[in-house]
Design a protein around this motif. Structure first.
Motif, PDB file in Angstrom:
ATOM      1  N   PRO A   1       0.875  -1.302  -0.007  1.00 52.92           N
ATOM      2  CA  PRO A   1      -0.261  -0.003  -0.071  1.00 52.92           C
ATOM      3  C   PRO A   1       0.724   1.319  -0.127  1.00 52.92           C
ATOM      4  CG  PRO A   1      -0.830  -1.640   1.643  1.00 52.92           C
ATOM      5  CD  PRO A   1       0.568  -2.029   1.138  1.00 52.92           C
ATOM      6  N   TYR A   2       0.407   2.368  -0.798  1.00 55.60           N
ATOM      7  CA  TYR A   2       1.369   3.592  -0.588  1.00 55.60           C
ATOM      8  C   TYR A   2       1.136   4.220   0.546  1.00 55.60           C
ATOM      9  CZ  TYR A   2       1.980   2.850  -5.854  1.00 55.60           C
ATOM     10  OH  TYR A   2       2.225   2.325  -7.088  1.00 55.60           O
ATOM     11  N   LEU A   3       0.088   4.157   1.362  1.00 61.29           N
ATOM     12  CA  LEU A   3      -0.117   4.684   2.580  1.00 61.29           C
ATOM     13  C   LEU A   3       1.157   4.264   3.362  1.00 61.29           C
ATOM     14  CD1 LEU A   3      -1.629   6.066   4.539  1.00 61.29           C
ATOM     15  CD2 LEU A   3      -2.674   4.280   5.248  1.00 61.29           C
ATOM     16  N   LYS A   4       1.735   3.035   3.359  1.00 63.95           N
ATOM     17  CA  LYS A   4       3.001   2.752   4.059  1.00 63.95           C
ATOM     18  C   LYS A   4       4.082   3.310   3.551  1.00 63.95           C
ATOM     19  CE  LYS A   4       3.261  -0.978   6.044  1.00 63.95           C
ATOM     20  NZ  LYS A   4       3.142  -2.382   6.670  1.00 63.95           N
ATOM     21  N   VAL A   5       4.234   3.563   2.259  1.00 63.81           N
ATOM     22  CA  VAL A   5       5.314   4.339   1.794  1.00 63.81           C
ATOM     23  C   VAL A   5       5.474   5.883   2.402  1.00 63.81           C
ATOM     24  CG1 VAL A   5       6.339   5.290  -0.490  1.00 63.81           C
ATOM     25  CG2 VAL A   5       5.244   2.910  -0.239  1.00 63.81           C
ATOM     26  N   VAL A   6       4.049   6.459   2.223  1.00 64.91           N
ATOM     27  CA  VAL A   6       3.777   7.794   2.707  1.00 64.91           C
ATOM     28  C   VAL A   6       4.212   7.887   4.120  1.00 64.91           C
ATOM     29  CG1 VAL A   6       2.118   9.565   3.171  1.00 64.91           C
ATOM     30  CG2 VAL A   6       2.090   8.427   1.075  1.00 64.91           C
ATOM     31  N   SER A   7       3.921   6.859   5.025  1.00 64.50           N
ATOM     32  CA  SER A   7       4.157   6.681   6.183  1.00 64.50           C
ATOM     33  C   SER A   7       5.779   6.870   6.583  1.00 64.50           C
ATOM     34  CB  SER A   7       3.694   5.641   7.028  1.00 64.50           C
ATOM     35  OG  SER A   7       2.156   5.543   6.849  1.00 64.50           O
ATOM     36  N   ALA A   8       6.257   5.861   5.917  1.00 64.26           N
ATOM     37  CA  ALA A   8       7.637   5.769   5.787  1.00 64.26           C
ATOM     38  C   ALA A   8       8.405   7.242   5.695  1.00 64.26           C
ATOM     39  CB  ALA A   8       8.234   4.967   5.150  1.00 64.26           C
ATOM     40  N   ILE A   9       8.055   7.647   4.647  1.00 63.80           N
ATOM     41  CA  ILE A   9       8.481   9.062   4.256  1.00 63.80           C
ATOM     42  C   ILE A   9       8.207  10.220   5.362  1.00 63.80           C
ATOM     43  CG2 ILE A   9       8.526  11.190   2.535  1.00 63.80           C
ATOM     44  CD1 ILE A   9       7.773   9.075   0.545  1.00 63.80           C
ATOM     45  N   ALA A  10       6.879  10.268   5.686  1.00 66.32           N
ATOM     46  CA  ALA A  10       6.662  11.240   6.933  1.00 66.32           C
ATOM     47  C   ALA A  10       7.404  11.023   8.041  1.00 66.32           C
ATOM     48  CB  ALA A  10       5.132  11.169   7.137  1.00 66.32           C
ATOM     49  N   VAL A  11       7.454   9.875   8.852  1.00 68.57           N
ATOM     50  CA  VAL A  11       7.885   9.438   9.943  1.00 68.57           C
ATOM     51  C   VAL A  11       9.613   9.932   9.692  1.00 68.57           C
ATOM     52  CG1 VAL A  11       8.630   7.788  11.358  1.00 68.57           C
ATOM     53  CG2 VAL A  11       6.482   8.001  10.660  1.00 68.57           C
ATOM     54  N   SER A  12      10.221   9.642   8.810  1.00 68.46           N
ATOM     55  CA  SER A  12      11.684   9.954   8.244  1.00 68.46           C
ATOM     56  C   SER A  12      11.912  11.345   8.523  1.00 68.46           C
ATOM     57  CB  SER A  12      12.009   9.372   6.915  1.00 68.46           C
ATOM     58  OG  SER A  12      11.938   7.734   6.987  1.00 68.46           O
ATOM     59  N   LEU A  13      11.134  12.183   7.788  1.00 69.85           N
ATOM     60  CA  LEU A  13      11.277  13.746   7.845  1.00 69.85           C
ATOM     61  C   LEU A  13      10.941  14.213   9.191  1.00 69.85           C
ATOM     62  CD1 LEU A  13       9.504  14.823   4.363  1.00 69.85           C
ATOM     63  CD2 LEU A  13      12.055  14.225   4.873  1.00 69.85           C
ATOM     64  N   ILE A  14      10.070  13.541   9.969  1.00 69.94           N
ATOM     65  CA  ILE A  14       9.913  13.855  11.431  1.00 69.94           C
ATOM     66  C   ILE A  14      11.061  13.656  12.043  1.00 69.94           C
ATOM     67  CG2 ILE A  14       8.449  13.824  13.466  1.00 69.94           C
ATOM     68  CD1 ILE A  14       5.835  13.121  11.603  1.00 69.94           C
ATOM     69  N   LEU A  15      11.700  12.606  11.680  1.00 65.74           N
ATOM     70  CA  LEU A  15      12.879  12.201  12.662  1.00 65.74           C
ATOM     71  C   LEU A  15      14.186  12.912  12.392  1.00 65.74           C
ATOM     72  CD1 LEU A  15      14.941  10.040  14.025  1.00 65.74           C
ATOM     73  CD2 LEU A  15      15.062   9.097  11.741  1.00 65.74           C
TER      74      LEU A  15
ATOM     75  N   TYR B   1      11.798   0.016  10.923  1.00 67.89           N
ATOM     76  CA  TYR B   1      10.735  -0.841  10.754  1.00 67.89           C
ATOM     77  C   TYR B   1       9.889  -0.717   9.554  1.00 67.89           C
ATOM     78  CZ  TYR B   1       5.964  -2.774  11.389  1.00 67.89           C
ATOM     79  OH  TYR B   1       4.793  -3.387  11.086  1.00 67.89           O
ATOM     80  N   LEU B   2       9.377   0.572   9.098  1.00 66.93           N
ATOM     81  CA  LEU B   2       8.816   0.773   7.941  1.00 66.93           C
ATOM     82  C   LEU B   2       9.383   0.520   6.675  1.00 66.93           C
ATOM     83  CD1 LEU B   2       7.095   4.021   9.162  1.00 66.93           C
ATOM     84  CD2 LEU B   2       5.856   2.073   9.024  1.00 66.93           C
ATOM     85  N   LEU B   3      10.745   1.006   6.744  1.00 66.45           N
ATOM     86  CA  LEU B   3      11.664   0.810   5.490  1.00 66.45           C
ATOM     87  C   LEU B   3      11.967  -0.879   5.511  1.00 66.45           C
ATOM     88  CD1 LEU B   3      14.156   3.712   5.703  1.00 66.45           C
ATOM     89  CD2 LEU B   3      12.184   3.354   4.033  1.00 66.45           C
TER      90      LEU B   3
ATOM     91  N   ILE C   1      12.880   3.368  -4.274  1.00 67.83           N
ATOM     92  CA  ILE C   1      12.004   4.680  -4.645  1.00 67.83           C
ATOM     93  C   ILE C   1      11.896   5.570  -3.492  1.00 67.83           C
ATOM     94  CG2 ILE C   1      10.134   5.495  -5.640  1.00 67.83           C
ATOM     95  CD1 ILE C   1       9.928   3.229  -7.754  1.00 67.83           C
ATOM     96  N   THR C   2      11.343   4.814  -2.211  1.00 67.23           N
ATOM     97  CA  THR C   2      11.185   5.419  -1.153  1.00 67.23           C
ATOM     98  C   THR C   2      12.392   6.064  -0.542  1.00 67.23           C
ATOM     99  OG1 THR C   2       9.292   3.900  -0.662  1.00 67.23           O
ATOM    100  CG2 THR C   2      10.185   5.161   1.176  1.00 67.23           C
ATOM    101  N   VAL C   3      13.643   5.231  -0.654  1.00 65.72           N
ATOM    102  CA  VAL C   3      14.751   5.814  -0.192  1.00 65.72           C
ATOM    103  C   VAL C   3      15.168   6.989  -0.990  1.00 65.72           C
ATOM    104  CG1 VAL C   3      17.273   5.459  -0.009  1.00 65.72           C
ATOM    105  CG2 VAL C   3      15.682   3.722   0.773  1.00 65.72           C
ATOM    106  N   PHE C   4      15.153   7.079  -2.218  1.00 68.24           N
ATOM    107  CA  PHE C   4      15.202   8.340  -2.966  1.00 68.24           C
ATOM    108  C   PHE C   4      14.648   9.377  -2.764  1.00 68.24           C
ATOM    109  CE2 PHE C   4      14.947  10.589  -7.049  1.00 68.24           C
ATOM    110  CZ  PHE C   4      16.294  11.118  -7.168  1.00 68.24           C
ATOM    111  N   ILE C   5      13.176   8.949  -2.452  1.00 67.52           N
ATOM    112  CA  ILE C   5      12.185  10.619  -2.220  1.00 67.52           C
ATOM    113  C   ILE C   5      13.013  10.843  -0.727  1.00 67.52           C
ATOM    114  CG2 ILE C   5      10.221  10.871  -1.555  1.00 67.52           C
ATOM    115  CD1 ILE C   5       9.133   8.894  -3.572  1.00 67.52           C
ATOM    116  N   ILE C   6      13.258  10.107  -0.015  1.00 69.08           N
ATOM    117  CA  ILE C   6      13.537  10.666   1.424  1.00 69.08           C
ATOM    118  C   ILE C   6      15.025  11.378   1.334  1.00 69.08           C
ATOM    119  CG2 ILE C   6      14.253   9.971   3.750  1.00 69.08           C
ATOM    120  CD1 ILE C   6      12.334   7.552   3.701  1.00 69.08           C
TER     121      ILE C   6
END
Length: 306
Positions: A6-20, A40-42, A55-60
């Motif tokens: 689910p793309y929601l998990k990708v969005v969650s990983a990006i959001a939590v990473s940026l908050i971190l 955990y999310l990644l 792709i997620t890592v590149f976006i972050i």
């Protein structure tokens, strides 16, 4: 078999990473509290889809590189490498303590080497520069106090204490990395719903480290007797290595104490009290761990003294 997620998990990983990374730039400690959640999310994304993971890592990576501090970028590198390591340990069905050992050294080596590289390129001040400024600051403060009160202070002791602190800074990277690795592994175990997918669980009382660690530690102890003949660089390596080995032997000692108490079938209250005392009295626990490493008392107890 890899699968779409689910793309929601990708969005969650990006959001939590940026908050971190945002928290890390403001306060170092609060940032580390979110490290296990990002890993955990990644890690979950990596298991289900390699393509989506990268792709997620590149976006972050893009906002981390241009929008946050160099500390956040170093943390980003450590997190990505940790995810790749943890994926490998899960696929190889490593035990939890072995995974913890690998993760500790990975985090310690990456963070320390990153700091040294940044110092080499003058991005951040070197340890030597900070040390000299601290010595100068404390010396001036003591001289000012002496001129006012008329008392004399042992400035040489202050100087040696500051130098000793900075000599042991490299080993502290591994001590902090162990705390973060332990926190990460335990939090992943809590967050994952299917525990069968995780590392083989070994009770803390069963943790046993190689006997060679005790031999190496003893060898370094012998070297410290020849401190005056060792160069500063060699002495720093010896002392930092001893700090890391001491923590390993200390953990081994705590595991042995817990094993012995359980073997004696003591009441849980006594076990808790004795373990608290063992944690506080580190030199005694260190000695116990060193002796058990050499003579393998746990094995003798299990085999009836054979």
């Amino acid at each position: 078999m890899k699968q779409d997620i689910p793309y929601l998990k990708v969005v969650s990983a990006i959001a939590v990473s940026l908050i971190l990374f945002l928290l890390t730039d403001f306060t170092f400690i609060l940032g580390f509290l979110l490290v296990p959640f990002v890993i955990y999310l990644l890690l979950d994304i990596k298991f289900k889809s390699d393509r989506t993971f990268f792709i997620t890592v590149f976006i972050i990576w893009i906002p981390t590189l241009y929008g946050f501090s160099i500390l956040s970028f170093v943390m980003f590198i450590v997190i990505v490498c940790s995810v790749l390591l943890l994926e490998g340990t899960l696929k190889q069905r490593f035990t939890q303590e072995v995974t913890l050992t690998y993760l500790t050294f990975l985090m310690g080596i990456l963070s320390l080497s990153s700091v040294l590289i940044l110092q080499a390129f003058n991005v951040i001040p070197s340890f030597g520069h900070i040390e000299s400024r601290m010595i100068s600051f404390y010396t001036e403060q003591l001289n000012d106090v002496s001129s006012i009160t008329g008392q004399t202070f042992d400035t040489e002791m202050i100087i040696q204490s500051v130098k000793g602190f900075f000599t042991l800074i490299p080993s502290q990277f591994f001590v902090v990395s162990f705390v973060i690795a332990l926190y990460t592994v335990l939090m992943i175990r809590v967050l994952v719903t299917d525990k069968s997918q995780l590392w083989t669980y070994v009770p803390f009382s069963k943790w046993v480290f190689p006997r060679n660690i005790a031999y190496i530690y003893f060898g370094f102890m012998i070297l410290t007797l020849f401190q005056n003949t060792l160069g500063d660089a060699v002495y720093a390596i010896v002392m930092n290595s001893m700090v890391i080995l001491e923590w390993i032997i200390y953990i081994h000692g705590l595991a042995f104490v817990l094993y012995f108490l359980k073997h004696k079938e003591l009441n849980i209250v006594w076990i808790v009290l004795i373990m608290i005392v063992s944690v506080i009295l580190k030199p005694i626990t260190l000695f116990v761990g060193f002796i058990d490493m050499l003579f393998r008392f746990r094995r003798r107890i299990e085999t009836g003294g054979k």
